[in-house]
Scaffold this motif. Structure first.
Motif, PDB file in Angstrom:
ATOM      1  N   VAL A  71       0.824  -1.196   0.004  1.00 22.19           N
ATOM      2  CA  VAL A  71      -0.227   0.209   0.067  1.00 22.19           C
ATOM      3  C   VAL A  71       1.199   1.641   0.412  1.00 22.19           C
ATOM      4  O   VAL A  71       1.786   0.906   0.980  1.00 22.19           O
ATOM      5  CB  VAL A  71      -0.906  -0.093   1.167  1.00 22.19           C
ATOM      6  N   ASP A  72       0.564   2.106  -0.835  1.00 17.78           N
ATOM      7  CA  ASP A  72       1.664   3.341  -0.919  1.00 17.78           C
ATOM      8  C   ASP A  72       0.613   4.732  -0.811  1.00 17.78           C
ATOM      9  O   ASP A  72      -0.596   4.390  -1.754  1.00 17.78           O
ATOM     10  CB  ASP A  72       2.700   3.051  -1.954  1.00 17.78           C
ATOM     11  N   ALA A  73       0.395   5.570  -0.537  1.00 11.56           N
ATOM     12  CA  ALA A  73      -0.077   6.510  -0.187  1.00 11.56           C
ATOM     13  C   ALA A  73      -0.051   7.321  -1.380  1.00 11.56           C
ATOM     14  O   ALA A  73      -0.944   8.184  -1.746  1.00 11.56           O
ATOM     15  CB  ALA A  73       0.381   7.771   0.999  1.00 11.56           C
ATOM     16  N   SER A  82      11.937   9.651  -0.738  1.00 14.59           N
ATOM     17  CA  SER A  82      13.580   9.393  -0.489  1.00 14.59           C
ATOM     18  C   SER A  82      13.457   8.344  -1.674  1.00 14.59           C
ATOM     19  O   SER A  82      15.034   8.478  -2.668  1.00 14.59           O
ATOM     20  CB  SER A  82      13.737   8.929   0.121  1.00 14.59           C
ATOM     21  N   SER A  83      13.244   7.228  -2.533  1.00 17.83           N
ATOM     22  CA  SER A  83      13.556   6.607  -3.201  1.00 17.83           C
ATOM     23  C   SER A  83      12.737   7.082  -5.315  1.00 17.83           C
ATOM     24  O   SER A  83      12.861   6.645  -5.703  1.00 17.83           O
ATOM     25  CB  SER A  83      12.390   5.199  -3.325  1.00 17.83           C
ATOM     26  N   GLY A  84      12.050   8.422  -4.671  1.00 16.00           N
ATOM     27  CA  GLY A  84      12.231   9.261  -6.484  1.00 16.00           C
ATOM     28  C   GLY A  84      13.132   9.324  -6.859  1.00 16.00           C
ATOM     29  O   GLY A  84      14.210   9.643  -5.537  1.00 16.00           O
ATOM     30  N   VAL A 352      14.880  18.379  -4.940  1.00 13.52           N
ATOM     31  CA  VAL A 352      15.338  18.428  -3.863  1.00 13.52           C
ATOM     32  C   VAL A 352      14.208  17.347  -2.997  1.00 13.52           C
ATOM     33  O   VAL A 352      12.867  16.779  -2.772  1.00 13.52           O
ATOM     34  CB  VAL A 352      14.298  20.242  -2.706  1.00 13.52           C
ATOM     35  N   CYS A 353      15.401  16.476  -2.245  1.00 11.59           N
ATOM     36  CA  CYS A 353      14.719  15.625  -1.547  1.00 11.59           C
ATOM     37  C   CYS A 353      14.799  15.045  -0.283  1.00 11.59           C
ATOM     38  O   CYS A 353      15.288  16.061   0.029  1.00 11.59           O
ATOM     39  CB  CYS A 353      15.475  13.931  -2.709  1.00 11.59           C
ATOM     40  N   GLN A 354      15.050  14.570   0.405  1.00 16.02           N
ATOM     41  CA  GLN A 354      14.786  14.433   1.548  1.00 16.02           C
ATOM     42  C   GLN A 354      15.341  12.853   2.323  1.00 16.02           C
ATOM     43  O   GLN A 354      15.613  11.890   1.827  1.00 16.02           O
ATOM     44  CB  GLN A 354      13.849  14.319   2.433  1.00 16.02           C
TER      45      GLN A 354
HETATM   46  C1  LIG Z   1      18.830  12.982  -3.048  1.00 18.83           C
HETATM   47  C2  LIG Z   1      19.231  11.619  -2.233  1.00 18.83           C
HETATM   48  C3  LIG Z   1      20.529  10.899  -2.885  1.00 18.83           C
HETATM   49  C4  LIG Z   1      20.675   9.663  -2.199  1.00 18.83           C
HETATM   50  N1  LIG Z   1      22.236   8.903  -2.715  1.00 18.83           N
HETATM   51  C5  LIG Z   1      21.206   7.827  -2.587  1.00 18.83           C
HETATM   52  C6  LIG Z   1      22.862   6.875  -2.428  1.00 18.83           C
HETATM   53  O1  LIG Z   1      23.480   7.800  -4.069  1.00 18.83           O
HETATM   54  N2  LIG Z   1      22.458   5.511  -2.882  1.00 18.83           N
HETATM   55  C7  LIG Z   1      21.711   5.231  -1.783  1.00 18.83           C
HETATM   56  O2  LIG Z   1      22.192   4.387  -1.529  1.00 18.83           O
HETATM   57  N3  LIG Z   1      20.693   5.963  -0.918  1.00 18.83           N
HETATM   58  C8  LIG Z   1      20.830   7.067  -1.268  1.00 18.83           C
HETATM   59  N4  LIG Z   1      20.043   7.644  -0.847  1.00 18.83           N
HETATM   60  C9  LIG Z   1      19.144   6.884   0.534  1.00 18.83           C
HETATM   61  C10 LIG Z   1      17.709   6.520  -0.788  1.00 18.83           C
HETATM   62  O3  LIG Z   1      17.324   6.688  -1.315  1.00 18.83           O
HETATM   63  C11 LIG Z   1      16.991   6.005   0.790  1.00 18.83           C
HETATM   64  O4  LIG Z   1      17.440   5.906   2.005  1.00 18.83           O
HETATM   65  C12 LIG Z   1      15.730   5.007   0.673  1.00 18.83           C
HETATM   66  O5  LIG Z   1      15.465   5.909  -0.676  1.00 18.83           O
HETATM   67  C13 LIG Z   1      14.882   4.935   1.550  1.00 18.83           C
HETATM   68  O6  LIG Z   1      14.055   4.255   1.241  1.00 18.83           O
HETATM   69  P1  LIG Z   1      12.630   4.126   1.657  1.00 18.83           P
HETATM   70  O7  LIG Z   1      11.825   3.083   1.098  1.00 18.83           O
HETATM   71  O8  LIG Z   1      12.541   3.850   3.587  1.00 18.83           O
HETATM   72  O9  LIG Z   1      11.251   5.704   1.958  1.00 18.83           O
HETATM   73  P2  LIG Z   1      10.326   6.168   0.312  1.00 18.83           P
HETATM   74  O10 LIG Z   1      11.809   5.895  -0.421  1.00 18.83           O
HETATM   75  O11 LIG Z   1      10.133   7.507   1.265  1.00 18.83           O
HETATM   76  O12 LIG Z   1       9.221   5.343   0.393  1.00 18.83           O
HETATM   77  C14 LIG Z   1       8.680   5.394   1.571  1.00 18.83           C
HETATM   78  C15 LIG Z   1       6.876   5.584   1.314  1.00 18.83           C
HETATM   79  O13 LIG Z   1       5.905   5.304   2.411  1.00 18.83           O
HETATM   80  C16 LIG Z   1       4.453   6.298   1.397  1.00 18.83           C
HETATM   81  N5  LIG Z   1       4.030   6.205   3.091  1.00 18.83           N
HETATM   82  C17 LIG Z   1       4.445   7.107   3.474  1.00 18.83           C
HETATM   83  N6  LIG Z   1       3.207   7.538   4.797  1.00 18.83           N
HETATM   84  C18 LIG Z   1       2.470   6.186   4.529  1.00 18.83           C
HETATM   85  C19 LIG Z   1       1.042   6.161   4.746  1.00 18.83           C
HETATM   86  N7  LIG Z   1       0.769   6.842   5.935  1.00 18.83           N
HETATM   87  N8  LIG Z   1       0.320   5.125   3.993  1.00 18.83           N
HETATM   88  C20 LIG Z   1       0.513   4.322   2.931  1.00 18.83           C
HETATM   89  N9  LIG Z   1       1.629   5.070   2.335  1.00 18.83           N
HETATM   90  C21 LIG Z   1       3.159   5.576   3.078  1.00 18.83           C
HETATM   91  C22 LIG Z   1       5.623   7.191   1.006  1.00 18.83           C
HETATM   92  O14 LIG Z   1       4.503   7.288  -0.304  1.00 18.83           O
HETATM   93  C23 LIG Z   1       6.370   6.371   0.573  1.00 18.83           C
HETATM   94  O15 LIG Z   1       6.752   5.934  -0.954  1.00 18.83           O
HETATM   95  C24 LIG Z   1      19.531   8.828  -0.872  1.00 18.83           C
HETATM   96  C25 LIG Z   1      18.257   9.944  -0.443  1.00 18.83           C
HETATM   97  C26 LIG Z   1      17.776  11.200  -1.183  1.00 18.83           C
HETATM   98  C27 LIG Z   1      17.259  11.648  -1.194  1.00 18.83           C
END
Ligand SMILES: Cc1cc2nc3c(=O)[nH]c(=O)nc-3n(C[C@H](O)[C@H](O)[C@H](O)COP(=O)(O)OP(=O)(O)OC[C@H]3O[C@@H](n4cnc5c(N)ncnc54)[C@H](O)[C@@H]3O)c2cc1C
Length: 424
Positions: A71-73, A82-84, A352-354
């Motif tokens: 499920v994703d919002a 962050s994975s975009g 701009v990412c986080q």
């Molecule tokens: C600019 C930048 C550069 C980076 N460079 C690197 C790199 O070079 N190498 C590397 O290894 N890593 C890198 N990273 C880090 C890496 O991209 C992140 O650590 C990773 O993408 C995190 O993934 P995630 O699945 O935890 O979070 P996310 O990708 O943010 O996924 C979380 C998901 O949860 C969903 N969500 C949230 N709340 C809810 C809810 N209540 N209901 C349903 N869905 C919900 C959101 O919509 C989102 O899709 C970088 C990050 C950034 C921002």
């Protein structure tokens, strides 16, 4: 349970990627079928969050024979997540932190296989060049660790570095090494491909914002804001920078989303110095407090660079994502010194990412302290993407009870409120 070959065969049927329709999508042999939004009987596991951690967790759980709903919002690897974005570095160098070198190496294999099945490349094995200053302890420790775990490394003297990469200004760089088998992962493409694969192999995908669960003991269901309830035996919340919003009492102050900027500069037409194979992925660790990294002009998107220092706090839902003029000026000063051939190159794109930082950069993969069948997965802390496959495998083992020993560094108990970054 599907074996690896069957799973991969079904998954390969998803190589061509139509858009994921909104609403509920049930998995089928080879197609994406939007079905009625009425909830079906419970799932084995509901994974909330289709970023790289959630998508790989769902994929591994599905492969382990579980009935999974993801499920994703906003959608897999959406613009706020962050994975975009376009690309991510995948490197083995982690100083003394063998755990991450091992996970990165294990993940490379999964990325490579996914890339081989996909219509367009997902892993570009163009090498990663790590550069350091006079203090080369990080490089030396990385080399020892990489060799110990069976990774490949080429040490480069300053003379060799200058000979191979005349397009790099080496002011302040004392030594470097090349990871010839590492490179870049196409981030958004990777997550979308993975979700489509899992749907093709039987997983359900839903686009819905899940309400924060409360209570104690066993969670029976989650609720989409203003909509469906989803029942499951276990729940994996892989909500990245949203985790502190979903679980304010448990994770408020323990995961800090920080604002990060990314710049793409356009090399002159026909200038191959800033594209692979002339230039690999690069990281400048000459100052640990000002790490800078980037990509060559990959798939013609432009030469990418970013500063790794943590920016100010950010709300991933509402933030207006525009880079600051002073940041562009800083990026240009860096280019003039390190990549002088691009000093005047046009800025062709920004993002701009986080990051979603834990106190020291270690991931969070642990049970919720009050909800027995709820798992908290996140804290990628700016380096998580490359580890997605290994994180997903770990999560699948944890949820299915087949994890030999939990990793203490991933525990909730180790996540402090005070920021003291230790993983680079
Ligand atoms: C600019 C930048 C550069 C980076 N460079 C690197 C790199 O070079 N190498 C590397 O290894 N890593 C890198 N990273 C880090 C890496 O991209 C992140 O650590 C990773 O993408 C995190 O993934 P995630 O699945 O935890 O979070 P996310 O990708 O943010 O996924 C979380 C998901 O949860 C969903 N969500 C949230 N709340 C809810 C809810 N209540 N209901 C349903 N869905 C919900 C959101 O919509 C989102 O899709 C970088 C990050 C950034 C921002």
């Amino acid at each position: 349970m599907p074996n690896r070959r069957e799973f991969v065969k079904a998954a390969a049927a998803a190589a061509v990627l139509p858009a994921l329709p909104r609403g509920r999508i049930e998995g089928g042999a080879a197609s994406l079928r939007p079905t009625s939004p009425a909830p079906r009987a419970g799932y084995d596991v509901a994974v909330i969050g289709a970023g790289v951690f959630g998508a790989w967790s769902a994929w591994h759980l599905q492969r382990a024979g579980r009935r999974v709903v993801l499920v994703d919002a906003y959608g897999p690897a959406n613009a706020r997540a962050s994975s975009g974005g376009e690309s991510r570095v995948t490197r083995l160098s982690y100083g003394k932190d063998e755990i991450y070198t091992r996970m990165a190496l294990a993940s490379l294999r999964w990325w490579d296989e996914l890339s081989g099945r996909a219509g367009l490349p997902i892993l570009h094995r163009i090498g990663v060049l790590m550069m350091v200053g006079a203090d080369d302890s990080y490089l030396r420790e990385s080399e020892t660790t990489i060799r110990r775990v069976g990774g490949r490394i080429e040490e480069l003297s300053p003379q060799e570095l200058a000979r191979r990469y005349p397009q790099i200004g080496l002011d302040g760089i004392a030594r470097a090494h090349l990871e010839p088998e590492s490179g870049a992962v196409m981030a958004r493409r990777a997550v979308l491909t993975l979700v489509h694969e899992a749907v093709a192999a039987g997983m359900t995908y839903m686009e819905a914002a899940v309400e924060a669960p409360g209570g104690h003991g066993r969670l029976a269901e989650i609720r989409a804001r203003g909509g469906d309830a989803v029942q499951a035996d276990a729940f994996v919340f892989a909500c990245g920078p949203w985790l502190p919003k979903v679980f304010p009492e448990v994770l408020g102050g323990r995961i800090h989303p920080s604002r990060q900027e990314v710049f793409f500069f356009g090399p002159p037409a026909g200038d191959t110095r800033f594209a692979p194979p002339a230039l690999p992925v690069w990281a400048d660790f000459s100052r640990l407090d000002a790490i800078t990294y980037g990509m060559p002009d990959l798939e013609s998107r432009g030469f990418k660079m970013a500063f790794d220092a943590h920016g100010p706090p950010i709300d991933p839902d509402t933030y207006q994502r525009q880079v600051l003029p002073q940041s562009i000026a800083t990026a240009r000063r860096y280019l003039a010194r390190r990549f002088p051939g691009l000093a005047k190159a046009p800025l062709v794109e920004t993002r701009v990412c986080q990051y979603e930082n834990t106190s020291n950069g270690d991931f969070l993969i642990d049970r919720h302290p009050q909800l027995d069948n709820v798992w908290l997965v996140g804290g990628g802390s700016g380096h998580g993407f490359k580890h997605g496959p290994a994180v997903g495998e770990y999560v699948a083992k944890a949820v299915t009870g087949s994890l030999a020993a939990p990793e203490p560094r991933f525990s909730l108990a180790t996540k402090q409120v005070q920021q003291r970054r230790a993983v680079y």
